[in-house]
Design an enzyme around this catalytic site. Structure first.
Site, PDB file in Angstrom:
ATOM      1  CG  MET A  42     -11.142   3.347   2.355  1.00  0.00           C
ATOM      2  SD  MET A  42      -9.857   3.624   3.242  1.00  0.00           S
ATOM      3  CE  MET A  42      -8.424   3.485   1.857  1.00  0.00           C
ATOM      4  CG  ASP A  48      -6.205  -2.487   3.790  1.00  0.00           C
ATOM      5  OD1 ASP A  48      -5.009  -2.260   4.214  1.00  0.00           O
ATOM      6  OD2 ASP A  48      -6.825  -1.898   2.925  1.00  0.00           O
ATOM      7  N   GLY A  49      -4.535  -3.938   6.807  1.00  0.00           N
ATOM      8  CA  GLY A  49      -4.291  -2.863   7.910  1.00  0.00           C
ATOM      9  C   GLY A  49      -3.732  -3.545   8.924  1.00  0.00           C
ATOM     10  N   GLY A  50      -2.694  -3.063   9.626  1.00  0.00           N
ATOM     11  CA  GLY A  50      -1.985  -3.598  10.596  1.00  0.00           C
ATOM     12  C   GLY A  50      -1.111  -5.022  10.351  1.00  0.00           C
ATOM     13  CG  MET A  82     -11.664  -2.818   5.857  1.00  0.00           C
ATOM     14  SD  MET A  82      -9.987  -2.566   4.656  1.00  0.00           S
ATOM     15  CE  MET A  82      -9.109  -1.380   5.814  1.00  0.00           C
ATOM     16  CB  SER A  93      -0.876   0.001   1.144  1.00  0.00           C
ATOM     17  OG  SER A  93      -1.425   1.385   1.476  1.00  0.00           O
ATOM     18  N   GLY A 134      -8.889   4.472   7.146  1.00  0.00           N
ATOM     19  CA  GLY A 134      -8.867   5.830   7.262  1.00  0.00           C
ATOM     20  C   GLY A 134      -7.259   6.250   7.503  1.00  0.00           C
ATOM     21  CG  HIS A 183      -3.940  -1.660  -1.151  1.00  0.00           C
ATOM     22  ND1 HIS A 183      -5.146  -2.469  -1.298  1.00  0.00           N
ATOM     23  CD2 HIS A 183      -4.383  -0.575  -0.448  1.00  0.00           C
ATOM     24  CE1 HIS A 183      -5.996  -1.961  -0.415  1.00  0.00           C
ATOM     25  NE2 HIS A 183      -5.539  -0.985   0.113  1.00  0.00           N
ATOM     26  N   GLY A 236       1.276  -1.771   4.081  1.00  0.00           N
ATOM     27  CA  GLY A 236       1.941  -0.283   4.160  1.00  0.00           C
ATOM     28  C   GLY A 236       3.118   0.039   4.767  1.00  0.00           C
ATOM     29  CB  SER A 237       3.717   1.202   8.092  1.00  0.00           C
ATOM     30  OG  SER A 237       2.662   0.464   8.668  1.00  0.00           O
ATOM     31  CG  ASP A 277      -4.928   2.598   1.006  1.00  0.00           C
ATOM     32  OD1 ASP A 277      -5.982   1.761   0.996  1.00  0.00           O
ATOM     33  OD2 ASP A 277      -4.072   2.394   1.358  1.00  0.00           O
ATOM     34  CG  MET A 297      -8.399   7.672   2.585  1.00  0.00           C
ATOM     35  SD  MET A 297      -7.400   7.445   3.948  1.00  0.00           S
ATOM     36  CE  MET A 297      -6.612   6.100   4.035  1.00  0.00           C
ATOM     37  CG  HIS A 319      -9.191   0.517   0.142  1.00  0.00           C
ATOM     38  ND1 HIS A 319      -8.579   0.096   1.409  1.00  0.00           N
ATOM     39  CD2 HIS A 319     -10.561   0.388   0.363  1.00  0.00           C
ATOM     40  CE1 HIS A 319      -9.540  -0.251   2.171  1.00  0.00           C
ATOM     41  NE2 HIS A 319     -10.679   0.060   1.640  1.00  0.00           N
TER      42      HIS A 319
HETATM   43  C1  DX5 Z   1      -6.000   2.010   5.777  1.00  0.00           C
HETATM   44  C2  DX5 Z   1      -5.783   1.631   4.419  1.00  0.00           C
HETATM   45  C3  DX5 Z   1      -4.526   0.605   4.511  1.00  0.00           C
HETATM   46  C4  DX5 Z   1      -3.231   1.203   4.987  1.00  0.00           C
HETATM   47  C5  DX5 Z   1      -2.751   0.036   5.408  1.00  0.00           C
HETATM   48  O1  DX5 Z   1      -7.315   2.509   5.747  1.00  0.00           O
HETATM   49  O2  DX5 Z   1      -6.871   0.981   3.702  1.00  0.00           O
HETATM   50  O3  DX5 Z   1      -4.481   0.242   3.008  1.00  0.00           O
HETATM   51  O4  DX5 Z   1      -2.391   1.771   3.885  1.00  0.00           O
HETATM   52  O5  DX5 Z   1      -1.304   0.488   6.207  1.00  0.00           O
HETATM   53  P1  DX5 Z   1      -0.741  -0.293   7.317  1.00  0.00           P
HETATM   54  O6  DX5 Z   1      -0.103  -1.583   6.490  1.00  0.00           O
HETATM   55  O7  DX5 Z   1       0.531   0.582   7.700  1.00  0.00           O
HETATM   56  O8  DX5 Z   1      -1.600  -0.704   8.442  1.00  0.00           O
HETATM   57 ZN    ZN Z   2      -6.375  -0.029   1.714  1.00  0.00          ZN
END
Ligand code: DX5
Ligand code: ZN
Length: 226
Positions: free
Chosen positions: A71, A178-180, A140, A11, A145, A36, A200-201, A38, A40, A69
């Site tokens: 959002m 997706d997430g964490g 999720m 991401s 967000g 990916h 992502g991170s 995102d 928003m 994605h």
């Molecule tokens: C959150 C996004 C994710 C985000 C994940 O709203 O949909 O795709 O980038 O980031 P990490 O992997 O850092 O949790």
């Molecule tokens: Zn995402």
């Protein structure tokens, strides 16, 4: 679950936007399956991120599929523009959309892959009637967000339920989380049945580079087999 088949979807929310093309190139080199992106709108989620021009720019520098994605409060309005910019797949949320079936079929009519995403508090059961129409389901594992949020462990039983539902009703449908997702949580979600990991991170936020970070994630996903 066969972890050899686990796919990684970096991401770019966590990327350094001043070096975005280079970082996506590194992810491609390191074997990413898709990118990916995102989107928003500050309304559907309490944050704003990027829009169509990012997709158009990335389309010129990578061959990887671009997964969008959405959002945003009214995804239908932007499907054409994102498609023209070179998107390959759309993730649309079940929440806040009274006409998910219509949105899903609009994406299909554009010839693109379609996923339905559900937030942490949304039960797996809402997917039952739409599963036949989608290529992928997204659970999720944080509230959407923001990047770099802690993984919500209570989503694990839901991932198992969704895997079971897919095996019964639509084998071959991807199950993305997706997430964490990092080297600690990847084995948990893979054991629960996820086969596509967004990160992502854990990919763009590591000091030793994108390639090393992706290798670590893959190795961690393999732990789920042992
Ligand atoms: C959150 C996004 C994710 C985000 C994940 O709203 O949909 O795709 O980038 O980031 P990490 O992997 O850092 O949790
Ligand atoms: Zn995402």
């Amino acid at each position: 679950m066969d972890t050899r088949a686990v796919k990684l979807a970096p991401s770019i929310l966590a990327a350094d936007f001043a070096h975005l093309g280079k970082q996506v190139g590194e992810a491609e080199q390191a074997g990413a399956d898709r990118i990916h992106i995102d989107i928003m709108d500050g309304h559907f989620v309490p944050n704003i991120s990027m829009g169509v021009p990012i997709v158009a720019s990335l389309r010129r520098v990578t061959r990887l599929p671009l997964e969008i994605h959405l959002m945003i409060s009214d995804p239908d309005v932007f499907l054409d523009e994102f498609t023209e910019a070179g998107s390959d797949a759309f993730l649309v949320h079940w929440e806040g959309n009274n006409h998910v079936h219509r949105t899903v079929h609009r994406v299909k009519a554009l010839g693109k892959r379609v996923s339905v995403a559900i937030n942490p508090a949304t039960p797996a059961a809402v997917l039952e009637e739409i599963l036949h129409d989608v290529d992928q389901v997204v659970v999720m594992t944080v509230n959407p967000g923001f990047g770099h949020q802690p993984f919500i462990h209570t989503t694990l039983p839901k991932i198992r339920r969704v895997r079971q539902m897919i095996n019964e009703l639509k084998p071959g449908c991807d199950l993305e989380v997706d997430g964490g997702i990092d080297a600690t949580t990847a084995p948990l979600v893979v054991s629960a049945g996820a086969n596509v990991l967004v990160a992502g991170s854990a990919i763009f936020g590591e000091g030793d580079g994108v390639g090393a970070a992706m290798q670590r994630l893959r190795a961690a996903a393999h732990q789920a087999m042992t």
